[in-house]
Scaffold this motif. Structure first.
Motif, mmCIF file in Angstrom:
data_model
loop_
_atom_site.group_PDB
_atom_site.id
_atom_site.type_symbol
_atom_site.label_atom_id
_atom_site.label_comp_id
_atom_site.label_asym_id
_atom_site.label_seq_id
_atom_site.Cartn_x
_atom_site.Cartn_y
_atom_site.Cartn_z
ATOM 1 N N SER A 39 72.542 172.125 22.990
ATOM 2 C CA SER A 39 73.749 172.133 22.166
ATOM 3 C C SER A 39 73.568 171.326 20.887
ATOM 4 C CB SER A 39 74.934 171.579 22.970
ATOM 5 O OG SER A 39 74.664 170.252 23.389
ATOM 6 N N ASN A 96 77.402 174.383 15.931
ATOM 7 C CA ASN A 96 78.096 174.922 17.104
ATOM 8 C C ASN A 96 79.377 175.652 16.720
ATOM 9 O OD1 ASN A 96 76.962 174.113 19.962
ATOM 10 N ND2 ASN A 96 76.550 172.363 18.621
ATOM 11 N N LYS A 97 80.108 175.094 15.771
ATOM 12 C CA LYS A 97 81.343 175.728 15.322
ATOM 13 C C LYS A 97 81.060 177.073 14.666
ATOM 14 C CE LYS A 97 85.518 174.789 12.626
ATOM 15 N NZ LYS A 97 86.195 173.814 11.705
ATOM 16 N N ASP A 100 80.260 179.717 17.361
ATOM 17 C CA ASP A 100 81.461 180.187 18.061
ATOM 18 C C ASP A 100 82.339 181.068 17.174
ATOM 19 O OD1 ASP A 100 80.610 178.730 20.244
ATOM 20 O OD2 ASP A 100 81.827 176.962 19.753
ATOM 21 N N SER A 101 82.388 180.774 15.891
ATOM 22 C CA SER A 101 83.308 181.491 15.010
ATOM 23 C C SER A 101 82.702 182.769 14.422
ATOM 24 C CB SER A 101 83.757 180.574 13.863
ATOM 25 O OG SER A 101 84.394 179.407 14.369
#
Length: 323
Positions: A39, A96-97, A100-101
């Motif tokens: 991650s 990471n954002k 996900d987006s």
């Protein structure tokens, strides 16, 4: 070496340039602990982009989720976009954002996919594991319902195979295997929707004639399982042949002599072996006495016989023992 010395060495060497490469030095992590660091990444792979998206457009798209260090669209030799690229963020949270987006987001009429950038070996290992998992699930799902059919005529197609097995149940798939040139390999697979239908098909279709050839029908097995079973059957056949070859010999059960080799040795007074006497075999009472084997001892002139006290005494003892 103390922990302080190790930390000092890491600080001094980490980030140094060696042979045009930046060296990374850090504390050792177990393989199980390394998975938890997946991650913490900053490089993001983005694919399914439209051809008109360039580096600036990709960077502008990624800046919505955090500070972008670089954004590159991969191109071919002619400078044409390969419709995927990489975005390097300043911190893992932004990466990471973005993953996900961006995944599933529609840009210029195309749904994007974003994920952690991986090395080729790592990506191949992941895809291989996914393939093995899916295959295991498929095998488990259709266990006992998929049939293996061989000895097919070259003219048998998928439709003909399905038509022959259709009266015995509901078929989900029927496939005749072929080579690179499209020629039939002489075997195929038929999959039913239930175990009962597959069992009935094995019972009724095995041995049935199709286009002048008898079919062999059995439950399909994975290559590894079938190889183990064939090995076990071969070992059992070898043991059976070896046991059948150990019949009772002339000296009793289990005693064998190679053909053309030296036979058994007997001495005076040795009891005879039980069982019938084979041709050419000599036993204790039939053995000649001393001086009569191998041409040794005195020879008599023609028409005369040689007799001495030792021969007579030995023959008298032999006759007495037989009485």
């Amino acid at each position: 070496m103390s922990h302080a010395c190790v930390s000092c060495g890491c600080l001094q060497v980490n980030g140094m340039q060696l042979a045009d490469k930046i060296v990374y030095v850090g504390p050792f992590l177990k393989r199980t602990d390394r998975a938890a660091t997946d991650s913490k990444f900053t490089n993001v792979f983005v694919k399914n982009l439209s051809e008109d998206v360039d580096d600036d457009a990709l960077k502008q798209l990624a800046q919505e989720y955090g500070e972008v260090v670089s954004a590159v669209i991969m191109k071919d030799d002619k400078g044409k976009s390969k419709c995927f690229g990489f975005v390097n963020f300043a911190d893992p949270e932004a990466a990471n954002k973005a993953v996900d987006s961006l995944t599933g987001r529609e840009v210029n009429g195309k749904s994007l996919y974003a994920g952690r950038a991986q090395k080729k070996a790592e990506r191949e290992a992941m895809l291989r594991n996914q393939f093995e998992e899916k295959r295991a699930e498929r095998v488990q799902k259709y266990q006992g319902m998929n049939l293996y059919v061989k000895n097919l005529h070259d003219d048998v197609t998928d439709d003909i195979l399905r038509e022959e097995f259709a009266p015995l149940g509901s078929i989900t798939s029927a496939k005749v295997m072929s080579d690179d040139k499209g020629k039939s390999k002489g075997f195929g697979f038929v999959c039913y929707t239930s175990h009962e239908e597959a069992t009935r098909a094995v019972t009724e279709m095995n041995g049935r004639m199709l286009r002048g050839k008898p079919l062999y029908v059995a439950l399909a097995q994975r290559k590894e399982v079938r190889r183990v079973q064939l090995t076990q059957q071969l070992n059992q056949q070898r043991l059976a042949l070896a046991s059948a070859g150990r019949g009772p010999g002339p000296m009793g059960p289990g005693v064998m002599f190679p053909p053309g080799g030296p036979g058994p040795m007997f001495y005076p007074g040795m009891p005879a072996a039980p069982g019938p006497r084979g041709p050419g075999m000599m036993y204790g009472p039939m053995m000649p006495g001393p001086g009569r084997m191998g041409g040794r001892g005195p020879r008599a002139p023609p028409g005369e016989s040689v007799c001495n006290g030792s021969n007579i005494s030995w023959e008298v003892q032999l006759i007495a023992s037989q009485a």
